[in-house]
Enzyme design. Structure first.
Site, PDB file in Angstrom:
ATOM      1  N   GLY A  46      42.637   6.972   5.123  1.00  0.00           N
ATOM      2  CA  GLY A  46      41.511   6.090   5.377  1.00  0.00           C
ATOM      3  C   GLY A  46      41.013   5.483   4.089  1.00  0.00           C
ATOM      4  CD  GLN A  51      37.461   5.098  -0.500  1.00  0.00           C
ATOM      5  OE1 GLN A  51      37.673   4.946   0.688  1.00  0.00           O
ATOM      6  NE2 GLN A  51      38.014   6.069  -1.207  1.00  0.00           N
ATOM      7  CB  CYS A  88      38.101  11.134  -1.446  1.00  0.00           C
ATOM      8  SG  CYS A  88      37.375   9.491  -1.504  1.00  0.00           S
ATOM      9  CG  LEU A  89      43.119   7.193  -1.196  1.00  0.00           C
ATOM     10  CD1 LEU A  89      43.557   5.832  -0.673  1.00  0.00           C
ATOM     11  CD2 LEU A  89      44.308   7.964  -1.732  1.00  0.00           C
ATOM     12  CG  HIS A 130      36.260  10.982   4.109  1.00  0.00           C
ATOM     13  ND1 HIS A 130      36.531  12.057   3.291  1.00  0.00           N
ATOM     14  CD2 HIS A 130      36.426   9.879   3.330  1.00  0.00           C
ATOM     15  CE1 HIS A 130      36.828  11.616   2.071  1.00  0.00           C
ATOM     16  NE2 HIS A 130      36.771  10.295   2.072  1.00  0.00           N
ATOM     17  CD  GLU A 131      37.752   6.636   4.838  1.00  0.00           C
ATOM     18  OE1 GLU A 131      37.173   5.886   4.022  1.00  0.00           O
ATOM     19  OE2 GLU A 131      38.571   7.496   4.481  1.00  0.00           O
ATOM     20  CG  HIS A 134      33.708   6.433   1.385  1.00  0.00           C
ATOM     21  ND1 HIS A 134      33.469   6.800   0.083  1.00  0.00           N
ATOM     22  CD2 HIS A 134      34.878   7.016   1.730  1.00  0.00           C
ATOM     23  CE1 HIS A 134      34.466   7.579  -0.339  1.00  0.00           C
ATOM     24  NE2 HIS A 134      35.334   7.739   0.644  1.00  0.00           N
TER      25      HIS A 134
HETATM   26 ZN    ZN Z   1      37.031   8.857   0.622  1.00  0.00          ZN
END
Ligand code: ZN
Length: 165
Positions: A46, A51, A88-89, A130-131, A134
């Site tokens: 995701g 991000q 997480c990226l 999670h997304e 963000h």
């Molecule tokens: Zn993340």
């Protein structure tokens, strides 16, 4: 399409609230295409627009069952509890144990502005939470009960693989 640079933890933008998407135009479509390409390039499940440095309420998710694009997403129902690994990226090499609802329904718009609902359990439910976090300036590390580096992974009793239905 082009992949974009992923913003890393420590950058202030990750703590900002993203704005509602009002224009379902070519610019949004390019952003979504680029986000998907970026997510696949880095093998994430995701990615939120913030991000890649864009404060818009847009996310892409693919937990293995195809690409999901969610614009202006909101959680409308959730139930159960799951506890598992999350990464997480924006925090490369870091993982944590995070509690999430096991079943989540989101309401969102597609890239053309049409509203729809989508439900998911386990990994997909986790990705929704999670997304969407963000978009409100939160990252998984805020919720994690245990944080560890990738190198420690083999010593951990929890597996990084989240089982899917
Ligand atoms: Zn993340």
């Amino acid at each position: 399409m082009a992949y974009r640079k992923v913003v890393l933890e420590g950058d202030e933008i990750l703590r900002k609230h993203s704005r509602k998407v009002e224009a379902f135009d070519e610019k949004l479509h390019i952003l979504l295409d680029d986000m998907a390409q970026t997510m696949y390039r880095y093998e994430g499940v995701g990615l939120a627009a913030v991000q890649v440095g864009v404060l818009k309420r847009a996310i892409v998710i693919d937990t293995g069952d195809g690409l999901i694009e969610l614009i202006n997403p909101e959680i409308v129902a959730s139930s159960g509890v799951q506890e598992g690994n999350e990464g997480c990226l924006s925090c490369p090499g870091e993982y944590g144990i995070v509690k999430r609802p096991n079943f989540v329904t989101v309401k969102a718009q597609d890239r053309y502005g049409n509203w729809f609902e989508k439900s998911g359990s386990e990994l997909l439910a986790r990705a929704f939470c999670h997304e969407i976090d963000h978009l409100d300036g939160k990252i998984f590390k805020d919720l994690a009960t245990d944080l560890y580096r990738q190198e420690e992974k083999p010593k951990r009793k929890f597996s990084l693989k989240v089982k899917k239905e």
